[in-house]
Write a protein that holds these residues in place. Structure first.
Motif, mmCIF file in Angstrom:
data_model
loop_
_atom_site.group_PDB
_atom_site.id
_atom_site.type_symbol
_atom_site.label_atom_id
_atom_site.label_comp_id
_atom_site.label_asym_id
_atom_site.label_seq_id
_atom_site.Cartn_x
_atom_site.Cartn_y
_atom_site.Cartn_z
ATOM 1 N N ASP A 96 0.852 -1.188 0.000
ATOM 2 C CA ASP A 96 0.000 0.000 0.000
ATOM 3 C C ASP A 96 0.887 1.237 0.000
ATOM 4 N N ILE A 97 0.484 2.249 -0.742
ATOM 5 C CA ILE A 97 1.232 3.496 -0.887
ATOM 6 C C ILE A 97 0.726 4.498 0.151
ATOM 7 N N TYR A 98 1.672 5.147 0.845
ATOM 8 C CA TYR A 98 1.323 6.149 1.842
ATOM 9 C C TYR A 98 2.135 7.416 1.635
ATOM 10 N N CYS A 99 1.507 8.536 1.970
ATOM 11 C CA CYS A 99 2.169 9.835 1.909
ATOM 12 C C CYS A 99 1.912 10.564 3.227
ATOM 13 N N LEU A 100 2.975 11.020 3.828
ATOM 14 C CA LEU A 100 2.897 11.788 5.062
ATOM 15 C C LEU A 100 3.160 13.249 4.723
ATOM 16 N N SER A 101 2.170 14.091 4.941
ATOM 17 C CA SER A 101 2.346 15.525 4.748
ATOM 18 C C SER A 101 2.854 16.094 6.073
ATOM 19 N N TRP A 102 4.066 16.607 6.052
ATOM 20 C CA TRP A 102 4.667 17.090 7.299
ATOM 21 C C TRP A 102 3.864 18.222 7.922
ATOM 22 N N SER A 103 3.126 18.988 7.125
ATOM 23 C CA SER A 103 2.315 20.074 7.691
ATOM 24 C C SER A 103 1.159 19.526 8.527
ATOM 25 N N ASP A 104 0.780 18.266 8.316
ATOM 26 C CA ASP A 104 -0.234 17.637 9.177
ATOM 27 C C ASP A 104 0.333 17.332 10.554
ATOM 28 N N VAL A 105 1.636 17.195 10.635
ATOM 29 C CA VAL A 105 2.315 16.908 11.903
ATOM 30 C C VAL A 105 2.570 18.203 12.654
ATOM 31 N N ASP A 106 3.021 19.219 11.923
ATOM 32 C CA ASP A 106 3.318 20.526 12.510
ATOM 33 C C ASP A 106 3.118 21.578 11.415
ATOM 34 N N PRO A 107 2.290 22.578 11.650
ATOM 35 C CA PRO A 107 2.018 23.591 10.625
ATOM 36 C C PRO A 107 3.270 24.326 10.121
ATOM 37 N N ASP A 108 4.340 24.297 10.899
ATOM 38 C CA ASP A 108 5.574 24.965 10.498
ATOM 39 C C ASP A 108 6.435 24.098 9.579
ATOM 40 N N TYR A 109 6.074 22.831 9.437
ATOM 41 C CA TYR A 109 6.848 21.917 8.588
ATOM 42 C C TYR A 109 6.340 21.975 7.158
ATOM 43 N N GLU A 110 7.220 21.618 6.232
ATOM 44 C CA GLU A 110 6.856 21.574 4.814
ATOM 45 C C GLU A 110 7.283 20.244 4.226
ATOM 46 N N GLY A 111 6.720 19.913 3.079
ATOM 47 C CA GLY A 111 7.130 18.727 2.346
ATOM 48 C C GLY A 111 6.301 17.501 2.670
ATOM 49 N N THR A 112 6.661 16.432 2.001
ATOM 50 C CA THR A 112 5.969 15.162 2.175
ATOM 51 C C THR A 112 6.984 14.037 2.291
ATOM 52 N N HIS A 113 6.517 12.913 2.777
ATOM 53 C CA HIS A 113 7.349 11.717 2.861
ATOM 54 C C HIS A 113 6.536 10.536 2.350
ATOM 55 N N TRP A 114 7.086 9.829 1.362
ATOM 56 C CA TRP A 114 6.417 8.696 0.738
ATOM 57 C C TRP A 114 7.021 7.393 1.223
ATOM 58 N N PHE A 115 6.162 6.411 1.459
ATOM 59 C CA PHE A 115 6.621 5.095 1.870
ATOM 60 C C PHE A 115 5.539 4.084 1.535
ATOM 61 N N LEU A 116 5.839 2.831 1.787
ATOM 62 C CA LEU A 116 4.894 1.747 1.520
ATOM 63 C C LEU A 116 4.593 1.012 2.815
ATOM 64 N N ARG A 117 3.485 0.304 2.806
ATOM 65 C CA ARG A 117 3.149 -0.590 3.914
ATOM 66 C C ARG A 117 2.930 -1.983 3.354
ATOM 67 N N ASP A 118 3.441 -2.943 4.089
ATOM 68 C CA ASP A 118 3.224 -4.356 3.793
ATOM 69 C C ASP A 118 2.564 -4.929 5.028
ATOM 70 N N GLY A 119 1.238 -4.907 5.040
ATOM 71 C CA GLY A 119 0.523 -5.262 6.264
ATOM 72 C C GLY A 119 0.781 -4.200 7.311
ATOM 73 N N ASP A 120 1.259 -4.612 8.479
ATOM 74 C CA ASP A 120 1.556 -3.657 9.553
ATOM 75 C C ASP A 120 2.964 -3.069 9.452
ATOM 76 N N ALA A 121 3.803 -3.654 8.611
ATOM 77 C CA ALA A 121 5.187 -3.184 8.486
ATOM 78 C C ALA A 121 5.283 -2.010 7.522
ATOM 79 N N VAL A 122 6.168 -1.084 7.833
ATOM 80 C CA VAL A 122 6.491 0.035 6.961
ATOM 81 C C VAL A 122 7.690 -0.370 6.114
ATOM 82 N N VAL A 123 7.608 -0.118 4.814
ATOM 83 C CA VAL A 123 8.731 -0.342 3.898
ATOM 84 C C VAL A 123 9.180 1.031 3.438
#
Length: 131
Positions: free
Chosen positions: A60-87
């Protein structure tokens, strides 16, 4: 604690080495790190996803928007999930994922949908095996 995989197999190892040998494959906004892998989350996630079978991979494809974590942050982080594990092939080692707020990410498609981008194609063409 979430299991984080950075080199789950030889394909991941090859992709990480490709980025190190070809740092220009990273997006132009992310070309400052000593280890190019650190700034190649998108192309590494996309290439690994397609190399493992795309929509048939079970990843599964996931995108973390850093501004969702802290309004002062910018950018995104892409990763995958294999069940409960993060790849996440862009981390130097699994311990680097201990402080990442994985639960704040959302499941989505890549920017190019389910078709490999040009940068992804470059990485896939460098693999020893067919994807």
């Amino acid at each position: 604690m979430t299991e984080v995989l950075v080199e789950p197999d030889d394909t991941a190892l090859e992709l990480r080495q490709f980025v190190r040998d070809n740092p220009d494959v990273r997006h132009e906004d992310y070309r400052d790190a000593d280890d190019p892998v650190r700034e190649a989350c998108y192309v590494l996630a996309e290439a690994y996803f397609h190399a493992m079978g795309g929509t048939d991979s079970g990843l599964d494809i996931y995108c973390l928007s850093w501004s969702d974590v802290d309004p002062d942050y910018e950018g995104t982080h892409w990763f995958l999930r294999d069940g409960d594990a993060v790849v996440d092939l862009s981390l130097p080692d699994p311990s680097a994922g201990e402080t990442v707020p994985w639960g704040s990410a959302t499941r989505r498609a890549f920017i190019t949908g389910y078709e490999p981008s040009n940068r992804c194609e470059r990485a896939l063409n460098a693999l020893d095996s067919d994807y």
